[in-house]
Design a protein around this motif. Structure first.
Motif, PDB file in Angstrom:
ATOM      1  N   LEU A   1      28.476 -20.363 -81.778  1.00  0.00           N
ATOM      2  CA  LEU A   1      28.620 -21.029 -80.484  1.00  0.00           C
ATOM      3  C   LEU A   1      29.384 -20.160 -79.499  1.00  0.00           C
ATOM      4  O   LEU A   1      28.943 -19.948 -78.359  1.00  0.00           O
ATOM      5  N   ALA A   2      30.522 -19.620 -79.923  1.00  0.00           N
ATOM      6  CA  ALA A   2      31.326 -18.781 -79.041  1.00  0.00           C
ATOM      7  C   ALA A   2      30.578 -17.516 -78.637  1.00  0.00           C
ATOM      8  O   ALA A   2      30.577 -17.125 -77.456  1.00  0.00           O
ATOM      9  N   ALA A   3      29.923 -16.872 -79.599  1.00  0.00           N
ATOM     10  CA  ALA A   3      29.227 -15.620 -79.316  1.00  0.00           C
ATOM     11  C   ALA A   3      28.048 -15.826 -78.381  1.00  0.00           C
ATOM     12  O   ALA A   3      27.816 -15.030 -77.459  1.00  0.00           O
ATOM     13  N   ILE A   4      27.288 -16.903 -78.590  1.00  0.00           N
ATOM     14  CA  ILE A   4      26.096 -17.151 -77.778  1.00  0.00           C
ATOM     15  C   ILE A   4      26.481 -17.535 -76.359  1.00  0.00           C
ATOM     16  O   ILE A   4      25.946 -17.008 -75.379  1.00  0.00           O
ATOM     17  N   VAL A   5      27.409 -18.458 -76.225  1.00  0.00           N
ATOM     18  CA  VAL A   5      27.787 -18.954 -74.897  1.00  0.00           C
ATOM     19  C   VAL A   5      28.416 -17.850 -74.054  1.00  0.00           C
ATOM     20  O   VAL A   5      28.130 -17.718 -72.853  1.00  0.00           O
ATOM     21  N   LEU A   6      29.264 -17.029 -74.670  1.00  0.00           N
ATOM     22  CA  LEU A   6      29.971 -15.998 -73.917  1.00  0.00           C
ATOM     23  C   LEU A   6      29.259 -14.651 -73.933  1.00  0.00           C
ATOM     24  O   LEU A   6      29.724 -13.699 -73.312  1.00  0.00           O
ATOM     25  N   GLY A   7      28.154 -14.566 -74.640  1.00  0.00           N
ATOM     26  CA  GLY A   7      27.311 -13.382 -74.554  1.00  0.00           C
ATOM     27  C   GLY A   7      27.813 -12.165 -75.291  1.00  0.00           C
ATOM     28  O   GLY A   7      27.435 -11.037 -74.944  1.00  0.00           O
ATOM     29  N   SER A   8      28.631 -12.357 -76.335  1.00  0.00           N
ATOM     30  CA  SER A   8      29.113 -11.210 -77.102  1.00  0.00           C
ATOM     31  C   SER A   8      29.651 -11.674 -78.443  1.00  0.00           C
ATOM     32  O   SER A   8      30.366 -12.683 -78.511  1.00  0.00           O
ATOM     33  N   PRO A   9      29.353 -10.953 -79.521  1.00  0.00           N
ATOM     34  CA  PRO A   9      29.954 -11.305 -80.815  1.00  0.00           C
ATOM     35  C   PRO A   9      31.463 -11.124 -80.824  1.00  0.00           C
ATOM     36  O   PRO A   9      32.170 -11.768 -81.598  1.00  0.00           O
ATOM     37  N   PHE A  10      31.970 -10.238 -79.938  1.00  0.00           N
ATOM     38  CA  PHE A  10      33.413 -10.044 -79.872  1.00  0.00           C
ATOM     39  C   PHE A  10      34.124 -11.248 -79.278  1.00  0.00           C
ATOM     40  O   PHE A  10      35.323 -11.441 -79.505  1.00  0.00           O
TER      41      PHE A  10
ATOM     42  N   LEU B   1      25.970 -27.437 -71.720  1.00  0.00           N
ATOM     43  CA  LEU B   1      26.608 -26.427 -70.866  1.00  0.00           C
ATOM     44  C   LEU B   1      25.617 -25.821 -69.882  1.00  0.00           C
ATOM     45  O   LEU B   1      25.967 -25.530 -68.736  1.00  0.00           O
ATOM     46  N   SER B   2      24.384 -25.633 -70.335  1.00  0.00           N
ATOM     47  CA  SER B   2      23.371 -25.052 -69.440  1.00  0.00           C
ATOM     48  C   SER B   2      23.051 -25.990 -68.277  1.00  0.00           C
ATOM     49  O   SER B   2      22.626 -25.534 -67.214  1.00  0.00           O
ATOM     50  N   LYS B   3      23.255 -27.288 -68.481  1.00  0.00           N
ATOM     51  CA  LYS B   3      23.034 -28.254 -67.414  1.00  0.00           C
ATOM     52  C   LYS B   3      24.270 -28.414 -66.530  1.00  0.00           C
ATOM     53  O   LYS B   3      24.155 -28.527 -65.311  1.00  0.00           O
ATOM     54  N   ALA B   4      25.451 -28.403 -67.164  1.00  0.00           N
ATOM     55  CA  ALA B   4      26.682 -28.637 -66.418  1.00  0.00           C
ATOM     56  C   ALA B   4      27.183 -27.394 -65.702  1.00  0.00           C
ATOM     57  O   ALA B   4      27.651 -27.464 -64.561  1.00  0.00           O
ATOM     58  N   ARG B   5      27.111 -26.238 -66.364  1.00  0.00           N
ATOM     59  CA  ARG B   5      27.597 -24.982 -65.770  1.00  0.00           C
ATOM     60  C   ARG B   5      26.580 -23.870 -65.963  1.00  0.00           C
ATOM     61  O   ARG B   5      26.826 -22.902 -66.671  1.00  0.00           O
ATOM     62  N   PRO B   6      25.414 -23.997 -65.337  1.00  0.00           N
ATOM     63  CA  PRO B   6      24.390 -22.957 -65.501  1.00  0.00           C
ATOM     64  C   PRO B   6      24.849 -21.596 -65.007  1.00  0.00           C
ATOM     65  O   PRO B   6      24.380 -20.566 -65.479  1.00  0.00           O
ATOM     66  N   ASP B   7      25.786 -21.586 -64.076  1.00  0.00           N
ATOM     67  CA  ASP B   7      26.284 -20.319 -63.540  1.00  0.00           C
ATOM     68  C   ASP B   7      27.044 -19.514 -64.585  1.00  0.00           C
ATOM     69  O   ASP B   7      27.141 -18.288 -64.474  1.00  0.00           O
ATOM     70  N   LEU B   8      27.564 -20.194 -65.602  1.00  0.00           N
ATOM     71  CA  LEU B   8      28.353 -19.505 -66.617  1.00  0.00           C
ATOM     72  C   LEU B   8      27.561 -19.121 -67.850  1.00  0.00           C
ATOM     73  O   LEU B   8      27.837 -18.100 -68.476  1.00  0.00           O
ATOM     74  N   VAL B   9      26.587 -19.945 -68.247  1.00  0.00           N
ATOM     75  CA  VAL B   9      25.969 -19.738 -69.551  1.00  0.00           C
ATOM     76  C   VAL B   9      24.493 -19.388 -69.520  1.00  0.00           C
ATOM     77  O   VAL B   9      23.968 -18.862 -70.501  1.00  0.00           O
ATOM     78  N   ASN B  10      23.784 -19.669 -68.439  1.00  0.00           N
ATOM     79  CA  ASN B  10      22.336 -19.477 -68.476  1.00  0.00           C
ATOM     80  C   ASN B  10      21.927 -18.028 -68.708  1.00  0.00           C
ATOM     81  O   ASN B  10      20.978 -17.747 -69.434  1.00  0.00           O
ATOM     82  N   SER B  11      22.620 -17.107 -68.072  1.00  0.00           N
ATOM     83  CA  SER B  11      22.261 -15.697 -68.280  1.00  0.00           C
ATOM     84  C   SER B  11      22.551 -15.254 -69.701  1.00  0.00           C
ATOM     85  O   SER B  11      21.828 -14.418 -70.264  1.00  0.00           O
TER      86      SER B  11
END
Length: 213
Positions: free
Chosen positions: A73-82, A196-206
């Motif tokens: 969940l953390a890696a996917i949402v924030l776009g990095s395994p780190f 999250l994609s519905k509530a904050r698309p600006d943060l997670v969609n990309s």
């Protein structure tokens, strides 16, 4: 999956700590470059949510426990395994120091299992599946299942090398429990990413590959 103290000999635990610290240093470097002001609340919410999810421990035979992990969940949402390494390390430090959940000498192994293995398996499985399925929510659910199962098997292997319990019974105990728990984690991960994609698309969609319409 929180390995207690004394389950791993100190020399082996030291090796895991060294590996964990290397990844933690890379995770801190990621945080310094990627943690913008608009992402800090999201990181805090993810950390709190993962902390809460891990609080529901189910006993597994031979003295250890099973639970949701949250690395995918953390890696996917924030776009990095780190990101997973960073958040899971924070969670594990708080759990170990304040709540006694997981040992201090074995914290390096716990960070490797849940943060490093969970994060990298979740992140790359997600992107590999999403490239084929073109459905980020199904891909996230399946990736989260693997990111729950694989760390549990790694934990069983570590316990074998530590002489704590035999390999095959350990793999069966940890694997069967976490294969079942992973279904819950997959559903939770897919639902959270959808919301999250519905509530904050600006943060997670990309990060998750959702195309805004």
């Amino acid at each position: 999956m929180h390995i207690p103290d004394a389950f791993i000999p100190i020399p082996q635990a030291a090796v895991y700590w060294i590996i964990a610290l290397i990844f933690l240093a890379l995770a801190i470097r990621w945080a310094k470059s990627e943690m913008s002001e608009d992402k800090i609340p999201l990181i805090a919410v993810l950390a709190a949510g993962i902390f809460a999810l891990q609080g529901f421990n189910l006993p597994v035979s031979m003295g250890t426990s099973g639970h949701l992990v949250g690395g995918a969940l953390a890696a996917i949402v924030l776009g990095s395994p780190f990101a997973a390494v960073f958040i899971l390390s924070l969670v594990l430090v708080i759990q170990g120091l304040i709540f006694g959940d997981g040992g201090l000498t074995t914290m390096g192994a716990n960070i490797i299992n849940m943060g490093v293995i969970g994060g990298f398996v979740g992140y790359y499985t997600f992107h590999g599946l999403n490239g084929v399925l073109k459905n980020p929510f199904i891909s996230a659910g399946v990736a989260a299942w693997f990111a729950c199962l694989i760390p549990s098997l790694a934990c069983a292997v570590e316990m074998f090398f530590a002489g704590t319990f035999p390999l095959v019974p350990g793999l069966l105990a940890m694997g069967i429990y976490h294969a079942a728990i992973g279904i819950i984690e997959g559903i939770v991960t897919a639902v959270v990413i959808y919301l999250l994609s519905k509530a904050r698309p600006d943060l997670v969609n990309s990060a998750v590959g959702v195309v805004a319409v």
